[in-house]
Structures are given as structure tokens and as C-alpha cells.
Design an enzyme around this catalytic site. Structure first.
Site, PDB file in Angstrom:
ATOM      1  N   PHE A   1     -68.217  -5.114  36.594  1.00  0.00           N
ATOM      2  CA  PHE A   1     -69.874  -4.159  35.351  1.00  0.00           C
ATOM      3  C   PHE A   1     -69.115  -3.603  34.746  1.00  0.00           C
ATOM      4  O   PHE A   1     -67.695  -2.515  34.652  1.00  0.00           O
ATOM      5  CB  PHE A   1     -70.114  -2.425  36.512  1.00  0.00           C
ATOM      6  CG  PHE A   1     -71.001  -1.826  35.175  1.00  0.00           C
ATOM      7  CD1 PHE A   1     -72.873  -2.294  35.730  1.00  0.00           C
ATOM      8  CD2 PHE A   1     -70.729  -1.054  34.501  1.00  0.00           C
ATOM      9  CE1 PHE A   1     -73.167  -1.421  34.814  1.00  0.00           C
ATOM     10  CE2 PHE A   1     -71.823  -0.377  33.861  1.00  0.00           C
ATOM     11  CZ  PHE A   1     -72.690  -0.508  33.433  1.00  0.00           C
ATOM     12  N   GLU A   2     -69.262  -3.545  33.364  1.00  0.00           N
ATOM     13  CA  GLU A   2     -68.505  -3.552  32.236  1.00  0.00           C
ATOM     14  C   GLU A   2     -70.190  -3.546  30.626  1.00  0.00           C
ATOM     15  O   GLU A   2     -70.505  -4.482  30.769  1.00  0.00           O
ATOM     16  CB  GLU A   2     -67.602  -4.376  31.670  1.00  0.00           C
ATOM     17  CG  GLU A   2     -66.572  -3.627  30.978  1.00  0.00           C
ATOM     18  CD  GLU A   2     -64.972  -4.682  30.636  1.00  0.00           C
ATOM     19  OE1 GLU A   2     -65.150  -6.072  30.517  1.00  0.00           O
ATOM     20  OE2 GLU A   2     -64.079  -4.158  30.929  1.00  0.00           O
ATOM     21  N   VAL A   3     -69.464  -2.523  29.869  1.00  0.00           N
ATOM     22  CA  VAL A   3     -70.751  -2.098  29.225  1.00  0.00           C
ATOM     23  C   VAL A   3     -69.790  -2.240  27.890  1.00  0.00           C
ATOM     24  O   VAL A   3     -68.804  -0.496  27.614  1.00  0.00           O
ATOM     25  CB  VAL A   3     -71.612  -0.945  29.355  1.00  0.00           C
ATOM     26  CG1 VAL A   3     -72.630  -1.034  27.889  1.00  0.00           C
ATOM     27  CG2 VAL A   3     -72.946  -1.127  29.867  1.00  0.00           C
TER      28      VAL A   3
ATOM     29  N   TYR B   1     -66.489   2.342  25.212  1.00  0.00           N
ATOM     30  CA  TYR B   1     -66.402   0.770  26.845  1.00  0.00           C
ATOM     31  C   TYR B   1     -66.983   2.401  27.764  1.00  0.00           C
ATOM     32  O   TYR B   1     -67.243   3.562  27.921  1.00  0.00           O
ATOM     33  CB  TYR B   1     -64.988   1.298  26.970  1.00  0.00           C
ATOM     34  CG  TYR B   1     -64.411   0.579  28.511  1.00  0.00           C
ATOM     35  CD1 TYR B   1     -64.114  -0.863  28.474  1.00  0.00           C
ATOM     36  CD2 TYR B   1     -64.437   1.308  29.500  1.00  0.00           C
ATOM     37  CE1 TYR B   1     -63.844  -1.450  29.950  1.00  0.00           C
ATOM     38  CE2 TYR B   1     -64.070   0.817  30.439  1.00  0.00           C
ATOM     39  CZ  TYR B   1     -64.248  -1.527  30.757  1.00  0.00           C
ATOM     40  OH  TYR B   1     -63.977  -1.811  31.910  1.00  0.00           O
TER      41      TYR B   1
END
Ligand code: GDP
Ligand code: MN
Length: 343
Positions: free
Chosen positions: A229-231, A172
Site C-alpha cells: 500500500f503506498e500513496v 508519502y
């Protein structure tokens, strides 16, 4: 003519080997057709700053069919393959155990809270919490990077973010963290505690509880990673712990009886069910989602990556952010001069 073989001045150079081994990853944007012109500059900035070098695919999802214009414009912008998917009805509607009168009353009671009276926003939060990674277009991918309309990347991203995730065992990644509006999640923590009490086996040994609670889990401190925003690694969302947790939240009904956001849901799950070293702050990825900026305050990072932001605008070290707590709980050294950015 000889002209046709000339390299045009606007030809994009091949930055990387055409045989570059990409990770199993994609961008994803949930959007409405009318979001098109707010999404265009966001995608263009991600392409310019990162993806034109790596050419990852881009999945677009919508609960209504995308317009021809939307598909044409996005396909022209994205350097990887652009894919357009329809969200199945059961992922964007009231589950049958939800009392729709009670849900309507909630929307009335919450009309003074941001998105409090919105049905679609609740479907969106539920979808982003529990279903995007189940969509058929996402099945072949492991990692994703979420991009929203009206966002900006401020700096070049000179490394393969997805490769970084895999090689460093990260599940995450975030750029901005923040406190949630308490009124939107009144029973989320009590439901979480019920779930954990019944399923203690899912809690990771070296978890990040101290990021989301200041009293060892008694109460939630409202800290969450901003999911616009998320990776992340979808194996985590698809895995047993998160699936069971999401089902518990679904049955509790707070996506509709309150206004639970996907950000606190994802953040609480990641903080409890993952070892903390699997959660990562991308300090060098300058980013904007209104009204907050993440602008790296470290001059070297900004200059090396051609950042286009004012460090004075940075939100990361301010009190309403939770990123200072992220550093403290992990025992990391904060960047030089962070105290000057707390205002
Ligand atoms: P905020 O960031 O919390 O203010 O919410 P946004 O309005 O940015 O919505 C979050 C994401 O969901 C964005 O990518 C939007 O484009 C998308 N979104 C929000 N509502 C809808 C909707 O009703 N339908 C679709 N298809 N996408 C939506
Ligand atoms: Mn947004």
C-alpha cells in the site's frame, strides 16, 4: 417502453458532482496475467470503499502483454479509465554492469530466505524502486496509490486521499510499517551512508532519520513502510535526490547481489530526503496484506467508516510493527488503549 428509463436497483448512485475536480492522480497495479483473480477482489474493495465516488484512473503494468481477459475484466471493474502498459526491457532485466554469475550465486546462497532464489522478484523490487514512475503511462500523473493482489480495504474512505496529500503537503503515505529481514539488505545501509557522505546536500533538515535509525544513523533499525500500500507524490521519486540515490544503489548492485526490497529503499529515501511532516500515516484506512492487518483500534473511526475488521487482529501496535516508533519520533499522541494491542 417505460421500463427502459426506470432506475435499476443496482444502478450506482453518483456520489459526487460529475464536474468534481479530481487531483492529478492514478491507481497503479503491477501484475502478471495469472494474478488476475487475486487482483479482482482487491480492486473491487478499493472501488467500493473509495473510487466509485471519485473515479480516478487505474494504470496496470506488466513485463509481458496483458491478456484480453485481464484487460476486459479490469476495465469492467474500474470506475475511472483503465490503462494497460508494457514495461520496457531495460526496466526489467539485468543492467550490463551486473555480474550474472555472482547474482546466480546469491540466489543459491539465499534460497532459505523468502524469495531469495527468485529472479523475477528481484526485477520486481528494482522496478518498483526505480522505474514505475518513469513509465510513459505514468508521466501525466503526479500522485499514485499502489494496489496489490490479495489485499483488502476494511473501511470506507470518505475523503479524497489525493486531495488530502496535496492540500496537506504530504509526499508519502502508508498504512502498515514493519521490520525488514536483515539478510535481504546486508549492505543497503552502508551503501546509503556512502551516498549520504558524498551528497550531504540531499538530506532534509527536519528529516525522519530517527524512524529508521536508533543511533542517529550509525545502523539501520530495519523499519520501513510496507509498499504494497503506498500513496505518494512521484515528484519525489523523479527528483534529483532520489534519482541520484537510486543510481548509487543500482551501481552497488544489491538488487541482484542481495535482495533489496523497494520498501526499505523507498522508506530510507523518504526518511532521509523529505522533511518528516511530509510523511503520513493513514490511521483511518483499514487495510490487509497477508499476514498483517491494519485495523483502526479507535471505535469511533471504525464505526464511522463501516470498518469490517477485528481490532484484536490489528498489527499496528505490535512490537514487530514500526508505527509506534512513527508516533514517538513525531511526538504524536497514540490512540487510546494502544497498550492493549501490543501483544
Ligand atoms: P510480496 O507482497 O512481497 O509477497 O510480493 P508480491 O508477490 O505480492 O509481488 C508484489 C507486486 O508485484 C504485486 O503487485 C505482484 O502482482 C507484482 N509482481 C510480482 N512478481 C511479478 C512479476 O514477475 N511480473 C509482474 N508483472 N508483476 C509481478
Ligand atoms: Mn504482495
Amino acid at each position: 417502453s417505460s421500463k427502459s428509463t426506470d432506475k435499476l436497483p443496482f444502478d450506482v448512485p453518483d456520489y459526487i458532482d460529475p464536474n468534481y475536480a479530481r487531483e492529478n492522480a492514478t491507481f497503479i497495479s503491477l501484475a502478471r496475467n495469472e494474478d488476475l483473480w487475486e487482483l479482482v477482489p482487491a480492486i473491487r474493495s478499493v472501488e467500493d470503499r473509495f473510487n466509485s465516488k471519485y473515479k480516478y484512473d487505474w494504470v496496470f503494468l506488466n513485463e509481458e502483454p496483458f491478456s484480453v481477459e485481464f484487460k476486459t475484466v479490469m476495465t469492467s471493474l474500474v470506475s475511472g479509465e483503465a490503462k494497460f502498459g508494457l514495461i520496457p526491457k531495460e526496466h526489467w532485466s539485468f543492467p550490463d554492469w551486473i555480474d550474472t554469475d555472482k547474482a546466480a550465486q546469491t540466489r543459491e546462497d539465499m534460497k532459505n530466505i523468502i524469495y531469495g532464489s527468485s529472479i523475477s522478484y528481484r526485477h520486481m523490487c528494482r522496478f518498483e524502486s526505480g522505474f514505475f514512475f518513469h513509465h510513459e503511462l505514468m508521466q501525466n500523473y503526479k500522485y499514485y496509490w499502489r494496489v496489490e493482489p490479495s489485499t483488502k480495504l476494511y473501511c470506507d474512505v470518505n475523503f479524497d486521499v489525493f486531495k488530502f496529500m496535496r492540500e496537506n503537503n504530504k509526499d508519502y503515505g502508508f498504512t502498515i510499517s514493519i521490520h525488514e529481514f536483515e539478510a535481504t539488505i546486508k549492505t543497503l545501509w552502508s551503501e546509503t551512508k556512502k551516498f549520504v557522505a558524498a551528497n550531504p546536500q540531499y538530506v532534509a533538515e527536519d528529516n525522519f532519520m530517527n524512524f529508521i535509525s536508533d543511533n542517529n544513523g550509525e545502523t539501520y533499525n530495519l523499519c520501513h513502510f510496507w509498499t504494497n500500500f503506498e500513496v505518494a507524490n512521484m515528484d519525489f521519486w523523479r527528483g534529483e535526490a532520489y534519482q541520484a540515490y537510486f543510481q548509487h544503489l543500482e551501481k552497488a548492485g544489491g538488487f541482484f547481489y542481495e535482495r533489496w526490497g523497494d520498501a526499505p529503499v523507498h522508506s530510507i529515501a523518504a526518511s532521509l530526503f523529505l522533511p518528516q511532516d511530509r510523511i503520513h500515516f493513514f490511521e483511518e484506512i483499514g487495510y490487509f496484506h497477508g499476514p498483517y492487518h491494519h485495523c483502526p483500534i479507535n471505535d469511533e473511526i471504525r464505526n464511522k467508516n463501516k470498518c469490517m475488521c477485528k481490532p484484536g487482529d490489528d498489527f499496528t501496535w505490535q512490537d514487530y510493527s514500526c508505527t509506534r516508533k512513527y508516533y514517538d519520533v513525531k511526538g504524536l499522541a497514540k490512540p487510546l488503549g494502544w497498550e492493549k494491542h501490543t501483544g
